[in-house]
Scaffold this motif. Structure first.
Motif, PDB file in Angstrom:
ATOM      1  N   SER A 216       0.806  10.495   3.355  1.00  0.00           N
ATOM      2  CA  SER A 216       0.657   9.187   3.030  1.00  0.00           C
ATOM      3  C   SER A 216       1.255   8.244   4.255  1.00  0.00           C
ATOM      4  N   PHE A 217       2.341   8.918   5.007  1.00  0.00           N
ATOM      5  CA  PHE A 217       2.751   8.017   5.846  1.00  0.00           C
ATOM      6  C   PHE A 217       1.740   7.903   7.055  1.00  0.00           C
ATOM      7  N   LEU A 218       0.926   8.654   7.379  1.00  0.00           N
ATOM      8  CA  LEU A 218       0.065   8.698   8.440  1.00  0.00           C
ATOM      9  C   LEU A 218      -0.846   7.229   8.329  1.00  0.00           C
ATOM     10  N   GLY A 219      -1.282   6.779   7.199  1.00  0.00           N
ATOM     11  CA  GLY A 219      -2.138   5.715   6.986  1.00  0.00           C
ATOM     12  C   GLY A 219      -1.070   4.592   7.440  1.00  0.00           C
ATOM     13  N   VAL A 220      -0.054   4.383   7.035  1.00  0.00           N
ATOM     14  CA  VAL A 220       0.779   3.403   7.320  1.00  0.00           C
ATOM     15  C   VAL A 220       1.269   3.301   8.778  1.00  0.00           C
ATOM     16  N   ILE A 221       1.441   4.548   9.318  1.00  0.00           N
ATOM     17  CA  ILE A 221       1.825   4.565  10.819  1.00  0.00           C
ATOM     18  C   ILE A 221       0.497   3.909  11.718  1.00  0.00           C
ATOM     19  N   ALA A 222      -0.565   4.315  11.310  1.00  0.00           N
ATOM     20  CA  ALA A 222      -1.816   3.985  11.983  1.00  0.00           C
ATOM     21  C   ALA A 222      -2.071   2.477  11.893  1.00  0.00           C
TER      22      ALA A 222
ATOM     23  N   VAL B 227      -8.835   1.893  -2.627  1.00  0.00           N
ATOM     24  CA  VAL B 227      -9.901   2.315  -3.438  1.00  0.00           C
ATOM     25  C   VAL B 227      -9.826   3.739  -3.618  1.00  0.00           C
ATOM     26  N   SER B 228      -9.699   4.512  -2.305  1.00  0.00           N
ATOM     27  CA  SER B 228      -9.624   5.730  -2.204  1.00  0.00           C
ATOM     28  C   SER B 228      -8.375   6.540  -2.969  1.00  0.00           C
ATOM     29  N   LEU B 229      -7.163   5.783  -2.767  1.00  0.00           N
ATOM     30  CA  LEU B 229      -5.966   6.114  -3.464  1.00  0.00           C
ATOM     31  C   LEU B 229      -6.194   6.238  -5.033  1.00  0.00           C
TER      32      LEU B 229
ATOM     33  N   PHE C 230       0.878  -1.182  -0.157  1.00  0.00           N
ATOM     34  CA  PHE C 230       0.027  -0.107   0.077  1.00  0.00           C
ATOM     35  C   PHE C 230       0.723   1.197   0.011  1.00  0.00           C
ATOM     36  N   ASP C 231       1.887   1.238   0.836  1.00  0.00           N
ATOM     37  CA  ASP C 231       2.740   2.330   1.002  1.00  0.00           C
ATOM     38  C   ASP C 231       3.423   2.669  -0.436  1.00  0.00           C
ATOM     39  N   VAL C 232       4.049   1.621  -0.970  1.00  0.00           N
ATOM     40  CA  VAL C 232       4.616   1.688  -2.183  1.00  0.00           C
ATOM     41  C   VAL C 232       3.686   2.238  -3.422  1.00  0.00           C
ATOM     42  N   MET C 233       2.232   1.639  -3.345  1.00  0.00           N
ATOM     43  CA  MET C 233       1.463   2.151  -4.291  1.00  0.00           C
ATOM     44  C   MET C 233       1.092   3.652  -4.007  1.00  0.00           C
ATOM     45  N   THR C 234       1.051   4.156  -2.767  1.00  0.00           N
ATOM     46  CA  THR C 234       0.819   5.636  -2.717  1.00  0.00           C
ATOM     47  C   THR C 234       2.003   6.533  -3.243  1.00  0.00           C
ATOM     48  N   VAL C 235       3.248   5.937  -2.884  1.00  0.00           N
ATOM     49  CA  VAL C 235       4.522   6.729  -3.601  1.00  0.00           C
ATOM     50  C   VAL C 235       4.317   6.635  -5.124  1.00  0.00           C
TER      51      VAL C 235
END
Lengths: 86, 110, 232, 121, 82, 166
Positions: free
Chosen positions: A71-77, E37-39, A37-42
């Protein structure tokens, strides 16, 4: 020339996204999926920058800015959830 | 000379996205979670930085904003990787059979 | 099982409906009347570069006031609902401690996130973004504080003071528009300035900043009431 | 070549259907809320795709789109203004639903709606 | 042309993630898939020339939604361990 | 752990970021920026500014900063080439492990930068930071000895960061 290179960049970024998506769907653990997920955000940030180039609108970069900083907030959560931090 | 800058920018973008592909490939091929975090973090950081540099070559007037995006990525990406690695280790994520040594485990067990 | 069949039947009907809509849909090739009006008149009348912002803050300003009120109500109800089940005196056992790096990182990055939020809502009339986005970013900054210190106690007094002051000024500016300009929430109580400058578009930046503070405070109060479901 | 807005609209409709299916068939409250957010994203996608026009750009005036060319260059701003607030309200609603789910869990000790028996007759 | 290809690809990824979110077995993974999905939705909004909407989705989907879900999930899990 | 406050540095840093964000030096931008930066500085007294604890008053710190960035980007590129080589090799040559190394840095910012730099350099990933000890996941473990591993992983950055932050 530059146009063709940018199109090639889009294709490569799409391929990278696809590979990360495969890891996301395959798992096996939740933590693996978080990495994907993190990689996809970047990769999404790269997508946004390329889109701004294609459309020629610098204002699109603000969305990339938001993703870069948040984006890192989601990963940390998720990480804190996994280690029972709250 | 603008043409040269354009081509350099395009090449930088292709190089950056190629690193993104390597990162994705590493994500798929690496044997355990920690190695995947390695591949994911390093490759996406440099890949995105190169993409941003390429965009800055193609559109020099966006330079400041692209620089800011680069700074933010450089400061947030390793942080999230570290927090995730720590959490994964605390919950005892499976490590590859090739793993040779785990000093953190030894120290926490003691 | 029977439930699943009923659900699938319903969805099949809905899907047929959607299919019909989709097949009949012809994308417009030119702006319709209202969109054309907004595109032509926004810059000369209101002085805002971002037409979406002009619509949200001025043309449909009353709706936005309503939406902010809806958010306020939902934040209040979240607080009320969670306060009912608050468990007192139980120290949560076995919480994983926060690593030093996350603490330092949050101390370093929170000001930057708040600054980005401020940038987004102050520049709402020039760049994409505005009060709603900026408020969400402000709340994300609060979220980072909360992640770095799960037992942190937030000042409800400060949050609700920001929230209600922003609300009061928002309505006051709306009423000022009624008195000194064309109507409720009219932005022309301040000079329009040059298109593209920060101080332009009349009261739009002020109104959007107030909305940003209000939305940020509302989300922050939701986060705070979630975090305080267990009081030490 | 199929238009972008048609592809996006079809995707939005599919997402609505998937989300509704999940919300209707799942027994777990949290899962229903997740499915609801998916449907929410679908609705927003449909609304934005209605405003899109091929070959045009975002309704923000700057050096790339001067005010004089706006009518010929920009897309419909009204759906965007609607969706903008819809997303924020969606988060408020999600938070509200989650707070209720949490309270229900505390009161009943379960998230499975099949076990909430007061509403049955 | 390249935009259309990108849209098709993103839409396919989005539907896959949505199916995963609704049908997936484990709840945390479903929540992560909803974040995905949101991304993708955010990038699609940008493709459809709606930067304001994309930014809203970015600001809200990147941290707040995920955190709210996982917070409640964490509390529920703690209740089940007690 | 030093808890020194740097409101002045914090304010200046935020103002710098504000100017970069807006990309303009117009007076109205500066006025709003001063207000926003002051409000955030007052609101978050515990925050560490981005360039906080940097010994900007010493000239050698600036030289070290330049050296640090050069070294960092060189290592970043090297680490990516290594990742690419590992990923493309059919046999996947990894022998991972978690080793323990020592750091001499004391300021939080210096330690954060050290950990982040280690995460981005060839084959290493910071897993935990506990007192003076860093736990590093290493893709190809070359040495489990604390001193040798420290010399291999930490020393390169610490040389610069020690001058910059102490």
């Amino acid at each position: 020339m530059a146009e063709a290179l940018v199109s090639l960049a889009v294709l490569l970024a799409g391929l990278a996204f696809l590979l990360a998506l495969w890891r996301f769907l395959a798992g096996p653990t939740a933590a693996d999926r978080v990495v994907a997920f993190d990689v996809m955000t970047v990769i999404g940030i790269s997508f946004i920058v390329i889109l701004a180039l294609l459309e020629g609108r610098g204002i699109y970069l603000d969305a990339a800015l938001v993703y870069a900083l948040l984006s890192f907030l989601g990963v940390i959560a998720v990480a804190r959830y996994l280690e029972r931090g709250y | 000379m603008a043409g040269l800058l354009d081509i350099v920018g395009g090449l930088l973008m292709v190089g950056g996205t190629a690193f993104l592909v390597f990162g994705g490939l590493g994500l798929v091929r690496m044997p355990d979670l920690f190695n995947r975090i390695h591949a994911g973090t390093k490759a996406t950081t440099l890949g995105t930085l190169l993409t941003l540099a390429g965009a800055a070559c193609l559109r020099p007037d966006w330079g400041w904003k692209l620089l800011l995006i680069a700074v933010f990525i450089l400061s947030t990406n390793p942080l999230s990787a570290q927090v995730l690695a720590r959490a994964a280790h605390r919950i005892g994520a499976a490590m590859s059979v090739k793993t040779r040594v785990d000093r953190l485990e030894e120290d926490q067990g003691a | 099982m029977i439930k699943r069949v009923i659900a699938l039947t319903l969805l099949a009907g809905l899907g047929l409906l959607f299919l019909g809509l989709l097949l009949d849909y012809r994308p417009d090739t030119d702006l319709n009347l209202s969109a054309r009006y907004y595109a032509e008149r926004t810059a000369p009348d209101l002085g805002a570069a971002n037409i979406v912002t002009a619509i949200v803050v001025t043309y449909r300003g009353l709706d936005t006031l309503g939406e902010v009120t809806v958010l306020f109500l939902s934040a209040t109800i979240v607080g009320l609902v969670l306060a009912l089940g608050r468990r007192r005196g139980q120290a949560p056992a076995g919480l994983a401690p926060v690593g030093e790096l996350l603490t330092t990182g949050s101390r370093m990055l929170t000001p930057l996130i708040l600054l980005l939020g401020a940038y987004v809502f102050v520049n709402g009339h020039l760049t994409p973004g505005g009060g709603f986005q900026g408020g969400a970013i402000l709340a994300s900054g609060i979220l980072l504080l909360l992640l770095a210190d799960p037992l942190r106690h937030f000042s409800h007094g400060l949050i609700s003071a920001v929230e209600s002051l922003a609300g009061v000024f928002y309505v006051a500016i709306g009423l000022a528009g009624l008195v000194w300009a064309g109507g409720f929430l009219d932005n022309r109580i301040l000079p329009l300035g040059d298109l593209g400058a920060l101080f332009s578009a009349g009261a739009i930046p002020v109104i959007y900043s107030l909305i940003g503070l209000k939305v940020g405070a509302e989300f922050a109060s939701m986060l705070a009431s979630l975090a305080e479901t267990e009081e030490l | 070549m199929v238009d972008i807005s048609l592809i996006a609209m079809a995707t939005g409709f599919v997402l609505i259907l998937i989300g509704l299916y999940g919300a209707l068939t799942n027994g777990n409250l949290l899962r229903m809320i997740v499915a609801f957010t998916v449907a929410d994203a679908g609705v927003n996608l449909v609304l934005v795709s209605v405003g899109y026009m091929r070959g045009r750009t975002a309704p923000i005036l700057d050096s790339a789109v001067p005010a004089a060319e706006a009518v010929a260059r920009i897309i419909d701003p009204v759906p965007q203004a609607l969706v903008l607030t819809a997303i924020v309200i969606g988060l408020g609603v999600t938070a509200l639903m989650l707070a209720y789910a949490y309270r229900l869990y505390e009161a009943k000790g379960t998230l499975d709606i099949a076990k909430f028996s007061e509403l049955k007759w | 042309m390249i935009l259309t290809a990108m849209t098709l690809f993103l839409c396919a990824a989005m539907i896959g993630a949505a199916l995963f979110a609704v049908l997936g077995r484990s709840l945390p993974i479903a929540i992560l898939a909803a974040g995905l999905v949101s991304l993708v939705a955010s990038i699609l909004f940008l493709v459809m020339a709606a930067p304001d909407v994309a930014m809203t989705e970015a600001a809200i989907g990147s941290g707040l939604t995920t955190f709210l879900f996982f917070f409640v999930l964490g509390r529920v899990r703690r209740g089940e361990n007690d | 752990m030093t808890q020194a406050r740097h409101p002045g540095v914090q304010f200046a840093t935020l103002l710098l970021f504000w100017i970069l964000l807006n990309g303009s030096l117009a007076p109205d931008v500066l006025i709003v920026g001063v207000i926003a930066a002051a409000a955030i500085t007052l609101l978050l007294p515990g925050a560490i500014p981005f360039f906080g604890q940097f010994r900007g008053n010493r000239p050698e710190a600036w030289v070290a900063a330049i050296g640090y960035f050069t070294y960092f980007f060189k290592e970043l590129v090297k680490s990516n080439l290594r990742i690419a080589a590992v990923v493309l090799a059919p046999s996947l040559p990894v022998s991972p492990g978690i080793v323990k190394v020592r750091t001499k840095l004391k300021t939080p910012m210096g330690r954060l930068l050290l950990a982040n730099s280690i995460t981005l350099t060839p084959g290493t990933l910071t897993v935990d930071l506990d007192g003076d000890w860093l736990y590093i996941h290493w893709v190809r473990v070359e040495s489990v000895d604390i001193d040798k591993a420290t010399a291999e992983i930490v020393a390169g950055f610490e040389r610069y960061l020690e001058v910059m932050y102490g």
